[in-house]
Design a protein around this motif. Sequence first.
Motif, PDB file in Angstrom:
ATOM      1  N   VAL A 366     109.262 -22.461   6.717  1.00 52.39           N
ATOM      2  CA  VAL A 366     108.229 -22.381   5.674  1.00 52.39           C
ATOM      3  C   VAL A 366     107.857 -20.907   5.467  1.00 52.39           C
ATOM      4  O   VAL A 366     107.484 -20.229   6.435  1.00 52.39           O
ATOM      5  CB  VAL A 366     106.974 -23.192   6.096  1.00 52.39           C
ATOM      6  CG1 VAL A 366     105.879 -23.105   5.041  1.00 52.39           C
ATOM      7  CG2 VAL A 366     107.352 -24.641   6.377  1.00 52.39           C
ATOM      8  N   PRO A 367     107.965 -20.402   4.247  1.00 52.47           N
ATOM      9  CA  PRO A 367     107.650 -18.987   4.034  1.00 52.47           C
ATOM     10  C   PRO A 367     106.181 -18.660   4.312  1.00 52.47           C
ATOM     11  O   PRO A 367     105.302 -19.465   4.026  1.00 52.47           O
ATOM     12  CB  PRO A 367     107.957 -18.766   2.546  1.00 52.47           C
ATOM     13  CG  PRO A 367     108.680 -19.957   2.082  1.00 52.47           C
ATOM     14  CD  PRO A 367     108.393 -21.083   3.023  1.00 52.47           C
ATOM     15  N   VAL A 368     105.962 -17.488   4.862  1.00 51.95           N
ATOM     16  CA  VAL A 368     104.601 -16.966   5.025  1.00 51.95           C
ATOM     17  C   VAL A 368     104.459 -15.858   3.981  1.00 51.95           C
ATOM     18  O   VAL A 368     105.294 -14.951   3.921  1.00 51.95           O
ATOM     19  CB  VAL A 368     104.403 -16.373   6.438  1.00 51.95           C
ATOM     20  CG1 VAL A 368     103.024 -15.747   6.584  1.00 51.95           C
ATOM     21  CG2 VAL A 368     104.655 -17.440   7.497  1.00 51.95           C
ATOM     22  N   TYR A 369     103.420 -15.954   3.152  1.00 46.40           N
ATOM     23  CA  TYR A 369     103.303 -15.031   2.021  1.00 46.40           C
ATOM     24  C   TYR A 369     102.204 -13.991   2.230  1.00 46.40           C
ATOM     25  O   TYR A 369     101.199 -14.255   2.895  1.00 46.40           O
ATOM     26  CB  TYR A 369     102.973 -15.802   0.742  1.00 46.40           C
ATOM     27  CG  TYR A 369     104.135 -16.626   0.209  1.00 46.40           C
ATOM     28  CD1 TYR A 369     105.212 -16.017  -0.415  1.00 46.40           C
ATOM     29  CD2 TYR A 369     104.141 -18.018   0.330  1.00 46.40           C
ATOM     30  CE1 TYR A 369     106.268 -16.767  -0.914  1.00 46.40           C
ATOM     31  CE2 TYR A 369     105.191 -18.783  -0.165  1.00 46.40           C
ATOM     32  CZ  TYR A 369     106.250 -18.142  -0.786  1.00 46.40           C
ATOM     33  OH  TYR A 369     107.297 -18.882  -1.277  1.00 46.40           O
ATOM     34  N   ARG A 370     102.446 -12.829   1.618  1.00 47.88           N
ATOM     35  CA  ARG A 370     101.353 -11.853   1.455  1.00 47.88           C
ATOM     36  C   ARG A 370     101.090 -11.791  -0.045  1.00 47.88           C
ATOM     37  O   ARG A 370     102.023 -11.681  -0.851  1.00 47.88           O
ATOM     38  CB  ARG A 370     101.814 -10.502   1.983  1.00 47.88           C
ATOM     39  CG  ARG A 370     100.790  -9.410   1.808  1.00 47.88           C
ATOM     40  CD  ARG A 370     101.137  -8.266   2.772  1.00 47.88           C
ATOM     41  NE  ARG A 370     100.764  -6.989   2.202  1.00 47.88           N
ATOM     42  CZ  ARG A 370     101.227  -5.823   2.628  1.00 47.88           C
ATOM     43  NH1 ARG A 370     102.096  -5.770   3.634  1.00 47.88           N
ATOM     44  NH2 ARG A 370     100.834  -4.706   2.072  1.00 47.88           N
ATOM     45  N   ARG A 371      99.825 -11.870  -0.418  1.00 48.26           N
ATOM     46  CA  ARG A 371      99.482 -11.907  -1.842  1.00 48.26           C
ATOM     47  C   ARG A 371      99.111 -10.523  -2.361  1.00 48.26           C
ATOM     48  O   ARG A 371      98.346  -9.795  -1.725  1.00 48.26           O
ATOM     49  CB  ARG A 371      98.327 -12.895  -2.058  1.00 48.26           C
ATOM     50  CG  ARG A 371      97.897 -13.001  -3.489  1.00 48.26           C
ATOM     51  CD  ARG A 371      97.239 -14.334  -3.784  1.00 48.26           C
ATOM     52  NE  ARG A 371      98.215 -15.402  -3.875  1.00 48.26           N
ATOM     53  CZ  ARG A 371      97.938 -16.632  -4.297  1.00 48.26           C
ATOM     54  NH1 ARG A 371      96.722 -16.941  -4.652  1.00 48.26           N
ATOM     55  NH2 ARG A 371      98.868 -17.560  -4.353  1.00 48.26           N
ATOM     56  N   PHE A 372      99.691 -10.173  -3.492  1.00 43.93           N
ATOM     57  CA  PHE A 372      99.367  -8.904  -4.163  1.00 43.93           C
ATOM     58  C   PHE A 372      98.644  -9.220  -5.473  1.00 43.93           C
ATOM     59  O   PHE A 372      98.917 -10.242  -6.093  1.00 43.93           O
ATOM     60  CB  PHE A 372     100.650  -8.118  -4.471  1.00 43.93           C
ATOM     61  CG  PHE A 372     101.304  -7.536  -3.257  1.00 43.93           C
ATOM     62  CD1 PHE A 372     102.127  -8.307  -2.442  1.00 43.93           C
ATOM     63  CD2 PHE A 372     101.096  -6.206  -2.911  1.00 43.93           C
ATOM     64  CE1 PHE A 372     102.728  -7.772  -1.309  1.00 43.93           C
ATOM     65  CE2 PHE A 372     101.702  -5.648  -1.785  1.00 43.93           C
ATOM     66  CZ  PHE A 372     102.513  -6.444  -0.985  1.00 43.93           C
ATOM     67  N   ALA A 373      97.778  -8.316  -5.871  1.00 37.26           N
ATOM     68  CA  ALA A 373      97.070  -8.509  -7.147  1.00 37.26           C
ATOM     69  C   ALA A 373      98.025  -8.223  -8.302  1.00 37.26           C
ATOM     70  O   ALA A 373      98.887  -7.344  -8.209  1.00 37.26           O
ATOM     71  CB  ALA A 373      95.876  -7.556  -7.208  1.00 37.26           C
ATOM     72  N   GLY A 374      97.870  -8.974  -9.387  1.00 33.35           N
ATOM     73  CA  GLY A 374      98.675  -8.709 -10.582  1.00 33.35           C
ATOM     74  C   GLY A 374      98.036  -7.610 -11.429  1.00 33.35           C
ATOM     75  O   GLY A 374      97.095  -6.945 -11.009  1.00 33.35           O
ATOM     76  N   TRP A 375      98.557  -7.408 -12.644  1.00 34.52           N
ATOM     77  CA  TRP A 375      98.043  -6.364 -13.533  1.00 34.52           C
ATOM     78  C   TRP A 375      98.067  -6.852 -14.970  1.00 34.52           C
ATOM     79  O   TRP A 375      98.831  -7.759 -15.305  1.00 34.52           O
ATOM     80  CB  TRP A 375      98.865  -5.087 -13.387  1.00 34.52           C
ATOM     81  CG  TRP A 375     100.347  -5.302 -13.543  1.00 34.52           C
ATOM     82  CD1 TRP A 375     101.062  -5.290 -14.697  1.00 34.52           C
ATOM     83  CD2 TRP A 375     101.290  -5.576 -12.499  1.00 34.52           C
ATOM     84  NE1 TRP A 375     102.386  -5.540 -14.449  1.00 34.52           N
ATOM     85  CE2 TRP A 375     102.563  -5.719 -13.105  1.00 34.52           C
ATOM     86  CE3 TRP A 375     101.202  -5.721 -11.102  1.00 34.52           C
ATOM     87  CZ2 TRP A 375     103.724  -6.002 -12.376  1.00 34.52           C
ATOM     88  CZ3 TRP A 375     102.359  -5.994 -10.385  1.00 34.52           C
ATOM     89  CH2 TRP A 375     103.602  -6.127 -11.016  1.00 34.52           C
ATOM     90  N   GLU A 376      97.219  -6.273 -15.786  1.00 39.78           N
ATOM     91  CA  GLU A 376      97.157  -6.686 -17.191  1.00 39.78           C
ATOM     92  C   GLU A 376      97.892  -5.724 -18.105  1.00 39.78           C
ATOM     93  O   GLU A 376      98.572  -6.133 -19.033  1.00 39.78           O
ATOM     94  CB  GLU A 376      95.699  -6.827 -17.626  1.00 39.78           C
ATOM     95  CG  GLU A 376      95.163  -8.201 -17.260  1.00 39.78           C
ATOM     96  CD  GLU A 376      93.686  -8.335 -17.496  1.00 39.78           C
ATOM     97  OE1 GLU A 376      93.133  -7.548 -18.294  1.00 39.78           O
ATOM     98  OE2 GLU A 376      93.083  -9.233 -16.870  1.00 39.78           O
ATOM     99  N   GLN A 377      97.747  -4.445 -17.823  1.00 47.57           N
ATOM    100  CA  GLN A 377      98.382  -3.425 -18.664  1.00 47.57           C
ATOM    101  C   GLN A 377      99.909  -3.536 -18.510  1.00 47.57           C
ATOM    102  O   GLN A 377     100.415  -3.545 -17.390  1.00 47.57           O
ATOM    103  CB  GLN A 377      97.895  -2.070 -18.143  1.00 47.57           C
ATOM    104  CG  GLN A 377      98.384  -0.864 -18.875  1.00 47.57           C
ATOM    105  CD  GLN A 377      98.175   0.375 -17.984  1.00 47.57           C
ATOM    106  OE1 GLN A 377      97.328   0.401 -17.100  1.00 47.57           O
ATOM    107  NE2 GLN A 377      98.992   1.385 -18.216  1.00 47.57           N
ATOM    108  N   PRO A 378     100.653  -3.692 -19.634  1.00 45.87           N
ATOM    109  CA  PRO A 378     102.092  -3.947 -19.485  1.00 45.87           C
ATOM    110  C   PRO A 378     102.856  -2.781 -18.865  1.00 45.87           C
ATOM    111  O   PRO A 378     102.530  -1.614 -19.104  1.00 45.87           O
ATOM    112  CB  PRO A 378     102.567  -4.195 -20.921  1.00 45.87           C
ATOM    113  CG  PRO A 378     101.489  -3.685 -21.799  1.00 45.87           C
ATOM    114  CD  PRO A 378     100.216  -3.673 -21.019  1.00 45.87           C
TER     115      PRO A 378
END
Length: 432
Positions: A366-378
């Motif tokens: 089962v993968p263990v994930y680290r979460r990163f924030a996304g972005w709005e500016q393309p």
Amino acid sequence: MSNVVVVGAQWGDEGKGRIVDWLAERADIVARYNGGHNAGHTLVVDGKTYKLALLPSGVVRGKLGLIGNGVAVDPEALLAEIGRMQALGVEVTPQTLRVAETATLVLPIHRAIDAAQEGLRAKPIGTTLRGIGPAYEDKVGRRGLRVCDLGEPELLADKLEQLLRHHNAWFRGLGLEPFALEPMLQGLLALAPRILPFAGPVWHLLDRAHADGRRTVFEGSQAVMLDVDWGSYPFVTSSTTIAAGAATGTGVSPARIGRVLGVSKVYATRVGEGPFPTEQAGGLGELLRERGREFGVNTGRPRRCGWLDAALLRQGVKVAGIDALALTKIDVLDGFEAIDVCVGYELDGQRLDHAPASLAAQRRAVPVYRRFAGWEQPTQGVRSLDRLPAQALALVRGIEEIVGVPVDIVTTGPERDDTIVIRDPFGHPFAG
Ligand code: GDP
Ligand code: IMO
Ligand code: MG
């Protein structure tokens, strides 16, 4: 540092062709060392798309293209591709393309074997059905035909006869139509005068080029996770895809390889069957497929999509000899709220930092994930590091940290120049 090897760091289709194209501007030669026309490498230059399968991606820039002995060469497919390139205005001549005399030939019978073997498998691999696997089987079975055999009609007839004796026993056993010698022989003899002008001692050309101070990009096909030794066997291709394959597959000394650049998307795709721990089968997978246009170059098959598996990437970096990464398709993640990256696995209550060897255990992991924030500016089309949104830069830096090698290049669109260079893999100073 005169030579760079480009290796797929995931399951293929990472964007190797476009990275090779970019590097080729700074090089003199582009050499393929493994695979055959199971590969599909896409270049987009000023809105014009080039899809290469067997030809080294450098031909589009008019660089000398070499096809090494490690490549499985289908002569019909090669001539057809040269024709397609010529129709796009790219001249491919014996002055611009050399094919190793010792490269193994892919014959029509190999396509038939590929299809029949897939039909016999309880769990098909989902091969490209190009006959590549069976051609390599004949190579290691020591009954393969080589490019140079096309120049020796008598030897060719003898070798073909032996090859058919071997395979026809199997075809008959399955109740399938055996292959007749004469039409195959005549077919090959008709192709010979068009192929032989391209044949040459690729190892020797590379040696001379090195002595003259010329630079070579070695263009890998497929990827670490499809490597016959290091991939998720048996759901792999049949060649050595990793940097070591550049040496065995062209004759270059391993000591002459300066830097090995692994290409990875910032998410993951796989085409064909086999384990894919971070696969997202639902809406997220569909979104990635649609945004990333994840359909096979050659076969048109939809690619399976999921999050980046940086644990596998870290493992791939070690076994493939990767010094640095090119991270592609960061623009595909524009607008995502959060981005998950797999950093390890849980297997039967234990934490693992690498994939287990057995397929059954890989499926249970089962993968263990680290979460990163996304972005709005393309990020689409961004061409310098300082114009990347802070979150995108944090993702790049995070991947460097998890995987343990630097990112040399980031790409933000399919166009040749949608490329951010952090460090020139040929060793030039910081460029962007
Ligand atoms: P290869 O087999 O590793 O050479 O990769 P493919 O050509 O099979 O697949 C990569 C696909 O992604 C192609 O359609 C490329 O045009 C496209 N591509 C490459 N880099 C980027 C990028 O940075 N952004 C986007 N949106 N597409 C890219
Ligand atoms: P490039 O160079 C992605 C996959 C097939 C199948 C397995 C075995 O474009 O990255 P084969 O026909 O080689 O016996 O198929 O490997 N495969 C690829 N997947 N990109 C490729 O090449 C591939 N070449 C083969 O889908 O799962
Ligand atoms: Mg491809």
